[in-house]
Scaffold this motif. Structure first.
Motif, PDB file in Angstrom:
ATOM      1  N   ARG A  53       0.828  -1.205   0.000  1.00  0.00           N
ATOM      2  CA  ARG A  53       0.000   0.000   0.000  1.00  0.00           C
ATOM      3  C   ARG A  53       0.865   1.258   0.000  1.00  0.00           C
ATOM      4  O   ARG A  53       1.897   1.306   0.675  1.00  0.00           O
ATOM      5  N   ILE A  54       0.431   2.253  -0.737  1.00  0.00           N
ATOM      6  CA  ILE A  54       0.962   3.607  -0.681  1.00  0.00           C
ATOM      7  C   ILE A  54      -0.132   4.496  -0.108  1.00  0.00           C
ATOM      8  O   ILE A  54      -1.266   4.506  -0.617  1.00  0.00           O
ATOM      9  N   ASN A  55       0.194   5.220   0.959  1.00  0.00           N
ATOM     10  CA  ASN A  55      -0.834   6.020   1.652  1.00  0.00           C
ATOM     11  C   ASN A  55      -2.044   5.153   1.997  1.00  0.00           C
ATOM     12  O   ASN A  55      -3.196   5.583   1.865  1.00  0.00           O
ATOM     13  N   ASP A  56      -1.768   3.911   2.421  1.00  0.00           N
ATOM     14  CA  ASP A  56      -2.795   2.954   2.813  1.00  0.00           C
ATOM     15  C   ASP A  56      -3.737   2.595   1.671  1.00  0.00           C
ATOM     16  O   ASP A  56      -4.875   2.184   1.887  1.00  0.00           O
ATOM     17  N   THR A  57      -3.213   2.739   0.426  1.00  0.00           N
ATOM     18  CA  THR A  57      -4.032   2.460  -0.754  1.00  0.00           C
ATOM     19  C   THR A  57      -3.333   1.422  -1.628  1.00  0.00           C
ATOM     20  O   THR A  57      -2.156   1.585  -1.949  1.00  0.00           O
ATOM     21  N   PRO A  58      -4.046   0.324  -2.015  1.00  0.00           N
ATOM     22  CA  PRO A  58      -3.459  -0.630  -2.957  1.00  0.00           C
ATOM     23  C   PRO A  58      -3.391   0.007  -4.351  1.00  0.00           C
ATOM     24  O   PRO A  58      -3.885   1.113  -4.539  1.00  0.00           O
ATOM     25  N   PRO A  59      -2.755  -0.687  -5.352  1.00  0.00           N
ATOM     26  CA  PRO A  59      -2.386  -2.098  -5.398  1.00  0.00           C
ATOM     27  C   PRO A  59      -0.966  -2.370  -4.935  1.00  0.00           C
ATOM     28  O   PRO A  59      -0.244  -1.451  -4.524  1.00  0.00           O
ATOM     29  N   HIS A  60      -0.564  -3.643  -5.039  1.00  0.00           N
ATOM     30  CA  HIS A  60       0.757  -4.094  -4.632  1.00  0.00           C
ATOM     31  C   HIS A  60       1.811  -3.724  -5.677  1.00  0.00           C
ATOM     32  O   HIS A  60       1.636  -3.932  -6.866  1.00  0.00           O
TER      33      HIS A  60
END
Length: 451
Positions: free
Chosen positions: A266-273
């Motif tokens: 996650r980037i900024n608690d956002t997927p994807p991988h």
């Protein structure tokens, strides 16, 4: 959208077996019919003709360790890695002609000859009972992590930024990041305290963006991503987060976004991988659709490198039982434009005019020396991706990869299961230089130049 290739790979293998039988028959008839004359790549084709490249070795100075990163400024090639000496082509480790170069070196891009620039990059030895990957083993659970993982020049070529594991350069404290003035090569005053590895850098006129494994800068929380002003080196407010390691960074073609690659979920608690993007000014998440495969911590892919042209981001990937090829992506939203799978660890990708090249290595743990590497390329909007593994074509068939319209690749043998091409660079002369980690002393180490 996360890339899923499991079904495709199974179907591809059935298709390859059928094609292999046909290919053997065609090859046999061709050999009986005539012996083709020797040919050479046309590296300066006539207008309208496609560019080709050679796979001829060039005599190149070698390192006694690993080269992790390369960049070029004018007619100078700068390399960073984990090495202590460089030596002339064709000589063995320890040769009297070797020159001391501690994790950084510079070469003339036209001749390949070393330049006098010779900073000393050191780490701080420590004790740990656990093995420390990519660090120097000093014995008795003593380790020294001093590698340079990234070298990146400023857009105007006036500075060279380096990131890695080191703690000192030329005896001065420089914790994981530093900068040199160019062309003098003098260590400048840019100085920050980062608590763990810096593995990726990208630089604009105003900002240096860093990614890696760190969690703090000067004691201020920064979760594997941070930025610094180029004017005075101050820590910027830009503070997106990654939950795991960041391996690659690049600005989007319009410079509005920072595209991020690595092993994170996650980037900024956002997927994807493995892939994502944030805005260059705020660090807030930008729209991004495509990731790479993740099933669990054992079976997963991760992004190893990122490059771009005027309208596309290209990513290379490695994986454990999963996707390990390359992708072309829309920088505005991360939608996928095409994908191919080299069925081997793709460590680096670079661009050459209208030609993009990636390099993957097939390694056999049971039979060292049986692997073959492949260069994959894209010409004039089409993708040409062919790989050879133990003599068999491993390119994807058109019906399974509709965005790959034709296949035609270049393959060259590699020796030993521990070889990897770790970075690719197009020099000003148009030659491609790829620097290999070869950890078996009977083979040439360090740098291998290919035009």
């Amino acid at each position: 959208m996360t890339v899923k290739l499991t079904r495709t790979v199974k179907t591809t293998r059935r298709w390859q077996r059928r094609r292999a039988l046909l290919g053997l028959g065609v090859a046999a008839l061709t050999i009986q019919a005539f012996t083709p004359p020797s040919t050479a790549a046309d590296t300066k084709p006539s207008p309208g003709e496609p560019l080709t490249i050679t796979a001829d070795d060039l005599p190149t100075w070698q390192t006694d360790g690993v080269v992790w990163s390369i960049t070029t400024v004018g007619d100078v090639v700068y390399v960073g890695g984990n090495f202590d000496f460089i030596r002339p082509p064709g000589t063995n480790p320890g040769d009297p002609q070797q020159l001391a170069r501690k994790n950084l070196a510079a070469f003339n891009a036209a001749t390949g000859e070393p330049l006098p620039w010779n900073p000393t990059v050191d780490g701080t030895p420590f004790t740990d009972p656990n093995p420390q990957n990519e660090c120097d083993d000093l014995g008795n659970n003593q380790w020294n992590c001093d590698a340079v993982w990234e070298v990146k020049a400023s857009p105007d070529g006036s500075r060279l930024y380096v990131g890695g594991d080191f703690s000192h350069i030329n005896g001065q404290r420089r914790a994981k990041i530093a900068a040199f003035d160019l062309p003098s090569g003098t260590l400048n005053t840019f100085k920050r305290e980062i608590n763990s590895r810096v593995k990726a850098l990208t630089v604009t006129d105003t900002t240096v963006y860093a990614g890696g494994f760190f969690t703090a800068v000067d004691g201020t929380p920064r979760q594997r991503l941070a930025a610094f002003t180029t004017s005075d080196g101050a820590l910027a407010a830009w503070a997106p987060t990654a939950d795991r390691g960041v391996h690659a960074l690049i600005t989007s073609p319009d410079h509005s976004r920072i595209v991020i690659g690595g092993n994170f979920n996650r980037i900024n608690d956002t997927p994807p991988h493995g892939l994502g993007a944030v805005y260059a000014d705020t660090g807030h998440s930008a729209p991004w659709e495509t990731g790479v495969e993740y099933y669990d911590d054992v079976r997963r892919s991760w992004v190893t490198d990122l490059v771009k042209d005027g309208d596309t981001i290209y990513a290379s990937a490695n994986g454990e039982g999963t996707f390990d090829g390359r992708l072309a992506l829309n920088p505005d939203d991360g939608t996928m434009r095409w994908i191919d799978n080299c069925l081997g660890a793709t460590q680096a990708i670079t661009l050459m005019r209208s030609l993009s090249e990636s390099y993957c290595i097939f390694r056999s743990r049971s039979m060292p020396g049986q692997g073959l590497g492949c260069s994959s390329r894209r010409i004039e909007g089409t993708s040409n991706a062919a790989c050879l593994q133990n003599g068999r074509d491993q390119s994807l068939p058109e019906r399974l990869a509709p965005r790959i319209r034709r296949t035609n690749g270049i393959a060259e043998p590699t020796a030993g299961r521990h070889q990897r091409v770790l970075h690719l660079l197009r020099t000003p002369s148009g030659r491609r230089r790829n620097y290999e980690a070869r950890r078996q002393v009977q083979y040439q180490q360090g740098a291998l130049a290919i035009p």
